[in-house]
Motif scaffolding. Sequence first.
Motif, PDB file in Angstrom:
ATOM      1  N   TYR A  82       1.727   6.392  -7.193  1.00  0.00           N
ATOM      2  CA  TYR A  82       0.626   7.001  -7.948  1.00  0.00           C
ATOM      3  C   TYR A  82       0.149   8.356  -7.448  1.00  0.00           C
ATOM      4  O   TYR A  82      -0.509   9.083  -8.183  1.00  0.00           O
ATOM      5  CB  TYR A  82      -0.571   6.033  -7.995  1.00  0.00           C
ATOM      6  CG  TYR A  82      -0.298   4.827  -8.855  1.00  0.00           C
ATOM      7  CD1 TYR A  82      -0.191   4.950 -10.232  1.00  0.00           C
ATOM      8  CD2 TYR A  82      -0.125   3.577  -8.291  1.00  0.00           C
ATOM      9  CE1 TYR A  82       0.076   3.859 -11.021  1.00  0.00           C
ATOM     10  CE2 TYR A  82       0.130   2.461  -9.078  1.00  0.00           C
ATOM     11  CZ  TYR A  82       0.230   2.614 -10.441  1.00  0.00           C
ATOM     12  OH  TYR A  82       0.499   1.530 -11.221  1.00  0.00           O
ATOM     13  N   VAL A  83       0.442   8.696  -6.194  1.00  0.00           N
ATOM     14  CA  VAL A  83      -0.033   9.982  -5.678  1.00  0.00           C
ATOM     15  C   VAL A  83       0.908  11.085  -6.166  1.00  0.00           C
ATOM     16  O   VAL A  83       2.127  10.942  -6.099  1.00  0.00           O
ATOM     17  CB  VAL A  83      -0.091   9.932  -4.128  1.00  0.00           C
ATOM     18  CG1 VAL A  83      -0.426  11.305  -3.556  1.00  0.00           C
ATOM     19  CG2 VAL A  83      -1.116   8.915  -3.678  1.00  0.00           C
ATOM     20  N   VAL A 130       0.842  -1.209   0.000  1.00  0.00           N
ATOM     21  CA  VAL A 130       0.000   0.000   0.000  1.00  0.00           C
ATOM     22  C   VAL A 130       0.871   1.251   0.000  1.00  0.00           C
ATOM     23  O   VAL A 130       0.618   2.203  -0.760  1.00  0.00           O
ATOM     24  CB  VAL A 130      -0.972  -0.023   1.199  1.00  0.00           C
ATOM     25  CG1 VAL A 130      -1.634   1.333   1.406  1.00  0.00           C
ATOM     26  CG2 VAL A 130      -2.026  -1.093   1.009  1.00  0.00           C
ATOM     27  N   ILE A 131       1.922   1.263   0.821  1.00  0.00           N
ATOM     28  CA  ILE A 131       2.822   2.419   0.856  1.00  0.00           C
ATOM     29  C   ILE A 131       3.506   2.605  -0.504  1.00  0.00           C
ATOM     30  O   ILE A 131       3.617   3.731  -1.007  1.00  0.00           O
ATOM     31  CB  ILE A 131       3.856   2.255   1.990  1.00  0.00           C
ATOM     32  CG1 ILE A 131       3.169   2.408   3.346  1.00  0.00           C
ATOM     33  CG2 ILE A 131       4.986   3.271   1.853  1.00  0.00           C
ATOM     34  CD1 ILE A 131       4.049   2.084   4.523  1.00  0.00           C
ATOM     35  N   VAL A 145      10.403   3.730  -8.815  1.00  0.00           N
ATOM     36  CA  VAL A 145       9.108   3.043  -8.962  1.00  0.00           C
ATOM     37  C   VAL A 145       9.221   1.939 -10.006  1.00  0.00           C
ATOM     38  O   VAL A 145       8.682   0.844  -9.839  1.00  0.00           O
ATOM     39  CB  VAL A 145       7.993   4.038  -9.343  1.00  0.00           C
ATOM     40  CG1 VAL A 145       6.713   3.333  -9.714  1.00  0.00           C
ATOM     41  CG2 VAL A 145       7.757   5.018  -8.210  1.00  0.00           C
ATOM     42  N   LEU A 146       9.932   2.224 -11.081  1.00  0.00           N
ATOM     43  CA  LEU A 146      10.141   1.215 -12.125  1.00  0.00           C
ATOM     44  C   LEU A 146      11.425   0.419 -11.905  1.00  0.00           C
ATOM     45  O   LEU A 146      11.506  -0.758 -12.246  1.00  0.00           O
ATOM     46  CB  LEU A 146      10.166   1.868 -13.504  1.00  0.00           C
ATOM     47  CG  LEU A 146       8.860   2.478 -13.979  1.00  0.00           C
ATOM     48  CD1 LEU A 146       9.056   3.178 -15.308  1.00  0.00           C
ATOM     49  CD2 LEU A 146       7.792   1.405 -14.093  1.00  0.00           C
ATOM     50  N   ALA A 147      12.447   1.061 -11.354  1.00  0.00           N
ATOM     51  CA  ALA A 147      13.746   0.411 -11.221  1.00  0.00           C
ATOM     52  C   ALA A 147      13.729  -0.707 -10.171  1.00  0.00           C
ATOM     53  O   ALA A 147      14.328  -1.767 -10.392  1.00  0.00           O
ATOM     54  CB  ALA A 147      14.810   1.445 -10.871  1.00  0.00           C
ATOM     55  N   LEU A 191       0.447  16.550  -3.692  1.00  0.00           N
ATOM     56  CA  LEU A 191      -0.437  16.008  -2.647  1.00  0.00           C
ATOM     57  C   LEU A 191       0.377  15.429  -1.493  1.00  0.00           C
ATOM     58  O   LEU A 191       0.029  15.626  -0.326  1.00  0.00           O
ATOM     59  CB  LEU A 191      -1.364  14.943  -3.243  1.00  0.00           C
ATOM     60  CG  LEU A 191      -2.421  14.367  -2.298  1.00  0.00           C
ATOM     61  CD1 LEU A 191      -3.340  15.464  -1.800  1.00  0.00           C
ATOM     62  CD2 LEU A 191      -3.214  13.289  -2.994  1.00  0.00           C
ATOM     63  N   LEU A 192       1.478  14.765  -1.798  1.00  0.00           N
ATOM     64  CA  LEU A 192       2.341  14.229  -0.735  1.00  0.00           C
ATOM     65  C   LEU A 192       2.937  15.361   0.094  1.00  0.00           C
ATOM     66  O   LEU A 192       3.021  15.260   1.326  1.00  0.00           O
ATOM     67  CB  LEU A 192       3.460  13.364  -1.336  1.00  0.00           C
ATOM     68  CG  LEU A 192       3.056  12.005  -1.904  1.00  0.00           C
ATOM     69  CD1 LEU A 192       4.252  11.331  -2.561  1.00  0.00           C
ATOM     70  CD2 LEU A 192       2.488  11.112  -0.829  1.00  0.00           C
ATOM     71  N   GLU A 193       3.344  16.446  -0.556  1.00  0.00           N
ATOM     72  CA  GLU A 193       3.912  17.585   0.170  1.00  0.00           C
ATOM     73  C   GLU A 193       2.861  18.296   0.999  1.00  0.00           C
ATOM     74  O   GLU A 193       3.158  18.823   2.070  1.00  0.00           O
ATOM     75  CB  GLU A 193       4.590  18.539  -0.797  1.00  0.00           C
ATOM     76  CG  GLU A 193       5.867  17.963  -1.382  1.00  0.00           C
ATOM     77  CD  GLU A 193       6.491  18.846  -2.437  1.00  0.00           C
ATOM     78  OE1 GLU A 193       5.959  19.950  -2.699  1.00  0.00           O
ATOM     79  OE2 GLU A 193       7.517  18.429  -3.004  1.00  0.00           O
TER      80      GLU A 193
END
Length: 171
Positions: A71-72, A64-65, A91-93, A76-78
């Motif tokens: 995706y967020v 979930v994290i 995220v891809l690596a 929004l995270l900031e």
Amino acid sequence: MEEAHSVSSPRRVLSFSKRKKQKPGFQDTDSRSSSPFRASEVHGPKPSEVYGFVGSISTVVATVIFLIWAYVPDKLLESIGIHYYPSRYWVLAMPTYLMVTLMLALAFYIGLNFIATPPPTSLNTLFDEYSREPGEFDAGMEEGEDRPIDPISDIDITRINDLMFNSSDAK
């Protein structure tokens, strides 16, 4: 006065049956606790069950994290107060590196098995330190007597070849 053994009502019968079930003697106050479980009767979960439960919950939380991070949007995270997080490159690596590492480990394992296997022309594929020749029975046994079960042994390769590749017509 009424006799001790006479019974005149159903209520009195029930009271006699309750008295018979009681155990005579001294009972400790701890033994009559309200809890139906005693300390000696309670068994906890096995450690493997606990580790499996904690591992499954940890995996779900980590997934979930990871998905929230992937995706967020950054703004929004900031706004939530999360200012430090790894670059989106990972995220891809991360999954790619993980899959490549697993594939290389599998190829390495298969390669080690090929290296450890003797070549097909080696006699080690037919005989080793655990090979057993078939034992002979006592020559003094007569034809009609019951023979014991043959001991465990290896079957000779020439006998296997005869059984598999020679036609039954030649016999």
